[in-house]
Design a protein around this motif. Sequence first.
Motif, short mmCIF file in Angstrom:
data_model
loop_
_atom_site.label_atom_id
_atom_site.label_comp_id
_atom_site.label_asym_id
_atom_site.label_seq_id
_atom_site.Cartn_x
_atom_site.Cartn_y
_atom_site.Cartn_z
N VAL A 12 0.99 -0.92 0.02
CA VAL A 12 -0.04 0.16 0.34
C VAL A 12 0.98 1.23 -0.07
N GLN A 13 0.04 2.08 -0.32
CA GLN A 13 1.08 3.70 -0.43
C GLN A 13 1.38 3.99 1.07
N PRO A 14 2.20 5.68 0.95
CA PRO A 14 2.14 6.23 2.24
C PRO A 14 0.62 6.31 2.15
N GLY A 15 -0.04 6.72 3.10
CA GLY A 15 -1.39 6.91 3.15
C GLY A 15 -2.60 6.88 3.18
N GLY A 16 -1.95 5.19 2.71
CA GLY A 16 -3.33 4.53 2.44
C GLY A 16 -3.60 4.19 4.25
N SER A 17 -5.30 3.11 3.11
CA SER A 17 -5.71 2.34 3.99
C SER A 17 -5.34 0.66 4.46
N LEU A 18 -5.65 -0.11 5.32
CA LEU A 18 -5.91 -1.60 4.56
C LEU A 18 -6.20 -2.04 6.51
N THR A 19 -7.04 -2.93 6.28
CA THR A 19 -7.20 -4.15 7.58
C THR A 19 -7.21 -5.34 7.60
N LEU A 20 -6.67 -5.66 8.33
CA LEU A 20 -6.09 -7.20 9.02
C LEU A 20 -7.55 -7.52 9.85
N GLY A 110 1.42 -15.22 9.95
CA GLY A 110 1.16 -13.93 9.94
C GLY A 110 1.10 -13.29 8.06
N THR A 111 1.03 -12.18 8.64
CA THR A 111 0.36 -11.27 7.22
C THR A 111 1.25 -10.16 6.54
N GLN A 112 1.85 -10.05 5.22
CA GLN A 112 2.81 -8.83 5.58
C GLN A 112 2.60 -7.74 5.38
N VAL A 113 2.53 -6.64 5.89
CA VAL A 113 2.03 -5.22 5.22
C VAL A 113 3.65 -4.74 4.60
N THR A 114 3.72 -4.38 3.65
CA THR A 114 4.44 -2.84 3.24
C THR A 114 3.87 -2.21 2.19
N VAL A 115 4.34 -1.17 3.17
CA VAL A 115 4.55 1.16 2.48
C VAL A 115 5.23 1.36 2.05
N SER A 116 4.65 1.56 0.57
CA SER A 116 5.90 1.72 0.05
C SER A 116 5.55 2.61 -1.42
N SER A 117 6.04 3.88 -2.06
CA SER A 117 5.77 4.07 -3.10
C SER A 117 5.80 3.59 -4.25
#
Length: 117
Positions: A12-20, A110-117
Amino acid sequence: EVQLMESGGALVQPGGSLTLSCTASGFTLSSDAMTWVRQAPGKGPEWVSSINSRGMVKMYADPVKGRFTISKDNAKNTLYLQMNSLKAEDTAVYYCTKGWQTTTLGGSQGTQVTVSS
C-alpha cells in the motif's frame, strides 16, 4: 487445537489504509484478550494493540495511536486491525495472538504489510 490465521496484508502507498483479519479456531474470542504484534525486518516483535475479552477495553502502542483501530466480531470469531494513514515504518509482518499486551507469538504465519510508493 488453537489456530489463528491472519489475512489482509498487502502493498500500500503511504497514507493508505488496510484492514487485517485474524480468524480463530479451537477457542472463542469472547473468552480471551487478543493482541496484534508486528515484526519488521531485522527487528524483534513489537506490540501494536490489544483488546480485552469483551471488546470494551482497547490499548494501542504510541506509534499507532490515532491511526489504528482494533476490534473483534465474536459471532464470526474474528479479530480485526483497521490501519489508516499508513507510514513506511508500519512495514512489517503482522501477527495476532492470545493475551494482553504480549509479544509472545503463537506460531501463526502472519500477514505482510508493506508501505511503499
